[in-house]
Design a protein around this motif. Structure first.
Motif, mmCIF file in Angstrom:
data_model
loop_
_atom_site.group_PDB
_atom_site.id
_atom_site.type_symbol
_atom_site.label_atom_id
_atom_site.label_comp_id
_atom_site.label_asym_id
_atom_site.label_seq_id
_atom_site.Cartn_x
_atom_site.Cartn_y
_atom_site.Cartn_z
ATOM 1 N N GLY A 15 20.388 34.083 -30.030
ATOM 2 C CA GLY A 15 19.367 33.578 -29.122
ATOM 3 C C GLY A 15 18.378 32.656 -29.807
ATOM 4 N N TYR A 16 17.164 32.613 -29.243
ATOM 5 C CA TYR A 16 16.094 31.739 -29.708
ATOM 6 C C TYR A 16 15.725 32.077 -31.146
ATOM 7 C CZ TYR A 16 11.550 29.354 -29.513
ATOM 8 O OH TYR A 16 10.487 28.532 -29.747
ATOM 9 N N SER A 17 15.641 31.060 -32.011
ATOM 10 C CA SER A 17 15.447 31.308 -33.443
ATOM 11 C C SER A 17 14.084 31.914 -33.757
ATOM 12 C CB SER A 17 15.619 29.994 -34.219
ATOM 13 O OG SER A 17 14.671 29.031 -33.783
ATOM 14 N N ALA A 18 13.082 31.640 -32.912
ATOM 15 C CA ALA A 18 11.733 32.175 -33.147
ATOM 16 C C ALA A 18 11.454 33.402 -32.286
ATOM 17 C CB ALA A 18 10.695 31.097 -32.881
ATOM 18 N N PHE A 19 12.509 34.054 -31.822
ATOM 19 C CA PHE A 19 12.343 35.180 -30.909
ATOM 20 C C PHE A 19 11.513 36.298 -31.522
ATOM 21 C CE2 PHE A 19 13.945 39.332 -29.449
ATOM 22 C CZ PHE A 19 13.590 39.258 -28.121
ATOM 23 N N CYS A 20 11.739 36.580 -32.789
ATOM 24 C CA CYS A 20 11.063 37.707 -33.435
ATOM 25 C C CYS A 20 9.555 37.468 -33.560
ATOM 26 C CB CYS A 20 11.667 37.960 -34.818
ATOM 27 S SG CYS A 20 13.413 38.399 -34.768
ATOM 28 N N ILE A 21 9.168 36.297 -34.038
ATOM 29 C CA ILE A 21 7.752 36.026 -34.216
ATOM 30 C C ILE A 21 7.052 35.879 -32.870
ATOM 31 C CG2 ILE A 21 8.111 33.538 -34.431
ATOM 32 C CD1 ILE A 21 5.458 35.706 -36.230
ATOM 33 N N VAL A 22 7.745 35.291 -31.884
ATOM 34 C CA VAL A 22 7.166 35.182 -30.537
ATOM 35 C C VAL A 22 6.930 36.574 -29.948
ATOM 36 C CG1 VAL A 22 7.633 34.473 -28.160
ATOM 37 C CG2 VAL A 22 8.049 32.881 -30.043
ATOM 38 N N SER A 23 7.884 37.464 -30.115
ATOM 39 C CA SER A 23 7.725 38.835 -29.623
ATOM 40 C C SER A 23 6.572 39.543 -30.331
ATOM 41 C CB SER A 23 9.023 39.620 -29.829
ATOM 42 O OG SER A 23 10.089 39.022 -29.122
ATOM 43 N N SER A 24 6.396 39.273 -31.612
ATOM 44 C CA SER A 24 5.294 39.888 -32.356
ATOM 45 C C SER A 24 3.945 39.399 -31.850
ATOM 46 C CB SER A 24 5.441 39.576 -33.850
ATOM 47 O OG SER A 24 6.647 40.074 -34.359
ATOM 48 N N ILE A 25 3.851 38.107 -31.557
ATOM 49 C CA ILE A 25 2.598 37.558 -31.033
ATOM 50 C C ILE A 25 2.306 38.135 -29.652
ATOM 51 C CG2 ILE A 25 1.428 35.445 -30.310
ATOM 52 C CD1 ILE A 25 3.040 33.960 -32.446
ATOM 53 N N PHE A 26 3.326 38.231 -28.828
ATOM 54 C CA PHE A 26 3.156 38.845 -27.512
ATOM 55 C C PHE A 26 2.652 40.280 -27.650
ATOM 56 C CE2 PHE A 26 5.755 35.635 -25.195
ATOM 57 C CZ PHE A 26 4.941 35.517 -24.076
ATOM 58 N N THR A 27 3.213 41.012 -28.588
ATOM 59 C CA THR A 27 2.810 42.397 -28.799
ATOM 60 C C THR A 27 1.353 42.486 -29.219
ATOM 61 O OG1 THR A 27 5.074 43.007 -29.434
ATOM 62 C CG2 THR A 27 3.306 44.502 -30.081
ATOM 63 N N ALA A 28 0.924 41.601 -30.112
ATOM 64 C CA ALA A 28 -0.475 41.586 -30.529
ATOM 65 C C ALA A 28 -1.400 41.314 -29.349
ATOM 66 C CB ALA A 28 -0.689 40.536 -31.619
ATOM 67 N N PHE A 29 -1.005 40.369 -28.496
ATOM 68 C CA PHE A 29 -1.805 40.068 -27.300
ATOM 69 C C PHE A 29 -1.872 41.280 -26.370
ATOM 70 C CE2 PHE A 29 -0.901 35.215 -27.507
ATOM 71 C CZ PHE A 29 -1.931 35.075 -28.423
ATOM 72 N N ILE A 30 -0.753 41.959 -26.181
ATOM 73 C CA ILE A 30 -0.714 43.104 -25.281
ATOM 74 C C ILE A 30 -1.623 44.224 -25.786
ATOM 75 C CG2 ILE A 30 0.754 44.970 -24.416
ATOM 76 C CD1 ILE A 30 1.082 42.394 -22.893
ATOM 77 N N ILE A 31 -1.602 44.467 -27.102
ATOM 78 C CA ILE A 31 -2.464 45.505 -27.669
ATOM 79 C C ILE A 31 -3.931 45.171 -27.433
ATOM 80 C CG2 ILE A 31 -3.199 46.624 -29.811
ATOM 81 C CD1 ILE A 31 -0.340 46.283 -30.837
ATOM 82 N N LEU A 32 -4.311 43.927 -27.712
ATOM 83 C CA LEU A 32 -5.699 43.519 -27.489
ATOM 84 C C LEU A 32 -6.055 43.593 -26.005
ATOM 85 C CD1 LEU A 32 -5.931 40.447 -29.902
ATOM 86 C CD2 LEU A 32 -6.884 42.725 -30.249
ATOM 87 N N LEU A 33 -5.120 43.193 -25.144
ATOM 88 C CA LEU A 33 -5.385 43.239 -23.712
ATOM 89 C C LEU A 33 -5.619 44.665 -23.232
ATOM 90 C CD1 LEU A 33 -2.911 40.557 -22.319
ATOM 91 C CD2 LEU A 33 -5.391 40.582 -22.004
ATOM 92 N N HIS A 34 -4.868 45.609 -23.757
ATOM 93 C CA HIS A 34 -5.071 47.004 -23.359
ATOM 94 C C HIS A 34 -6.466 47.484 -23.763
ATOM 95 C CE1 HIS A 34 -1.581 48.698 -21.372
ATOM 96 N NE2 HIS A 34 -0.784 48.009 -22.179
ATOM 97 N N VAL A 35 -6.947 47.026 -24.901
ATOM 98 C CA VAL A 35 -8.315 47.371 -25.294
ATOM 99 C C VAL A 35 -9.311 46.806 -24.289
ATOM 100 C CG1 VAL A 35 -10.085 47.101 -27.076
ATOM 101 C CG2 VAL A 35 -7.702 47.505 -27.741
ATOM 102 N N PHE A 36 -9.151 45.534 -23.962
ATOM 103 C CA PHE A 36 -10.058 44.886 -23.003
ATOM 104 C C PHE A 36 -9.932 45.521 -21.617
ATOM 105 C CE2 PHE A 36 -9.042 40.954 -25.751
ATOM 106 C CZ PHE A 36 -9.912 41.396 -26.733
ATOM 107 N N TRP A 37 -8.689 45.776 -21.201
ATOM 108 C CA TRP A 37 -8.469 46.397 -19.895
ATOM 109 C C TRP A 37 -9.088 47.785 -19.841
ATOM 110 C CZ3 TRP A 37 -2.640 44.795 -20.044
ATOM 111 C CH2 TRP A 37 -2.525 43.472 -19.601
ATOM 112 N N GLY A 38 -9.000 48.537 -20.931
ATOM 113 C CA GLY A 38 -9.591 49.871 -20.961
ATOM 114 C C GLY A 38 -11.096 49.822 -20.748
ATOM 115 N N ILE A 39 -11.756 48.886 -21.421
ATOM 116 C CA ILE A 39 -13.211 48.751 -21.277
ATOM 117 C C ILE A 39 -13.575 48.367 -19.849
ATOM 118 C CG2 ILE A 39 -15.214 47.405 -22.014
ATOM 119 C CD1 ILE A 39 -13.897 47.175 -24.777
#
Length: 245
Positions: A142-166
C-alpha cells in the motif's frame, strides 16, 4: 531500518501523551487510578461496540459501524462522568494531599487522556507489530507513508480525546448541551474522515483532522480558563477598530 521506523512511529503517536503523563499525572497516585479507570471504560465501550457489530446484519457498512462506535464511546464517557462525580466527594475527603481537587477540570483531563491512550493503542498496535519487520516499504503493497500517517492520526486522536473530555465534562457540569453536541459531532466527523485513507486522501484527511484538533484544543483551553495574550490583543484591536469605524 525497521527498528528505527518502529521507534519513530511509536514516539510520534505516543510521545505527547507520555510527556503529559510524566509531567501532570505520574506523581499523583489518584490521577493514575483515574487514568486506569478511564482506560477500562474505553475498553468496555469497545466491547459493547464489538457486540453490536457482531449482531448487526450488514457488516459491510463500515461507516455505520464507526457511528455506533463513536456513540458508544461517548455514552461510556458519560457513565465515567457519573462514576467520577460520585467518587469525587470521597476523593476530596480522604485524599487531602491529592492535586485532583485543586482544579475542577483535572478529572476530565485525566479521564480524557486515559480514553485517548487506550484508543490509540488499539488503533496502532497491529501496525506497529507489522513495522517490526521484515520490511515496511508500503505496508502490504500500500501507501509508502502509511505507518507515519497512521502514527500522526493516532497522536491527533489522543489529544482530541483529552480536549473532548474537558469539553464534555464541562458541558455536563454547566448543563450546556452545546459542549456535548460539539464533542459528539466532532468525534463523528474525525472518525468518518479517517475512512478517506482507504482512497489515499491521506493529506486531505490529515489537514482536516489537524484543523479540528487545533480548534478543539483552543476551545478546551479557553474552557479551562486559559488565555492566549496574542489572540486577546488581536480581539481588542478588532474591537477597537470596529468601534472607531
Amino acid at each position: 531500518m525497521t527498528l528505527l521506523e518502529f521507534t519513530g512511529c511509536t514516539l510520534t503517536a505516543f510521545g505527547p501523551a507520555l510527556s503529559m503523563f510524566i509531567v501532570t499525572i505520574m506523581n499523583d497516585p489518584v490521577r493514575v487510578i483515574i487514568l486506569i479507570a478511564s482506560s477500562f471504560f474505553w475498553l468496555l465501550s469497545l466491547l459493547f461496540s464489538s457486540i453490536v457489530w457482531f449482531v448487526f446484519p450488514s457488516k459491510q457498512q463500515v461507516w455505520f459501524g464507526v457511528i455506533v462506535s463513536v456513540l458508544v464511546q461517548e455514552l461510556f464517557r458519560y457513565f465515567l462522568y457519573l462514576l467520577l462525580r460520585k467518587a469525587e466527594r470521597g476523593l476530596k475527603r480522604f485524599v487531602v494531599h491529592s492535586l485532583v481537587s485543586n482544579n475542577k477540570h483535572m478529572l476530565s483531563y485525566v479521564s480524557g487522556l486515559g480514553f485517548g491512550v487506550m484508543s490509540g493503542l488499539f488503533a496502532l498496535i497491529n501496525i506497529l507489530a507489522e513495522v517490526g519487520g521484515p520490511g515496511t516499504m508500503g505496508l502490504r503493497g500500500g501507501y509508502s507513508a502509511f505507518c507515519i500517517v497512521s502514527s500522526i492520526f493516532t497522536a491527533f486522536i489522543i489529544l482530541l480525546h483529552v480536549f473532548w473530555g474537558i469539553l464534555f465534562f464541562h458541558g455536563l457540569n454547566t448543563d450546556n448541551k452545546n459542549f456535548i453536541l460539539y464533542v459528539v459531532i466532532s468525534h463523528l466527523v474525525v472518525s468518518e474522515i479517517t475512512l478517506l485513507n482507504q482512497y489515499y486522501f491521506n493529506t486531505l484527511a490529515l489537514c482536516i483532522v489537524f484543523v479540528i484538533t487545533l480548534g478543539s484544543g483552543y476551545y478546551a483551553f479557553k474552557t479551562a480558563g486559559g488565555h492566549l495574550p496574542i489572540i486577546d490583543r488581536l480581539k481588542n484591536q478588532i474591537t477597537t477598530t470596529a468601534a472607531e469605524n
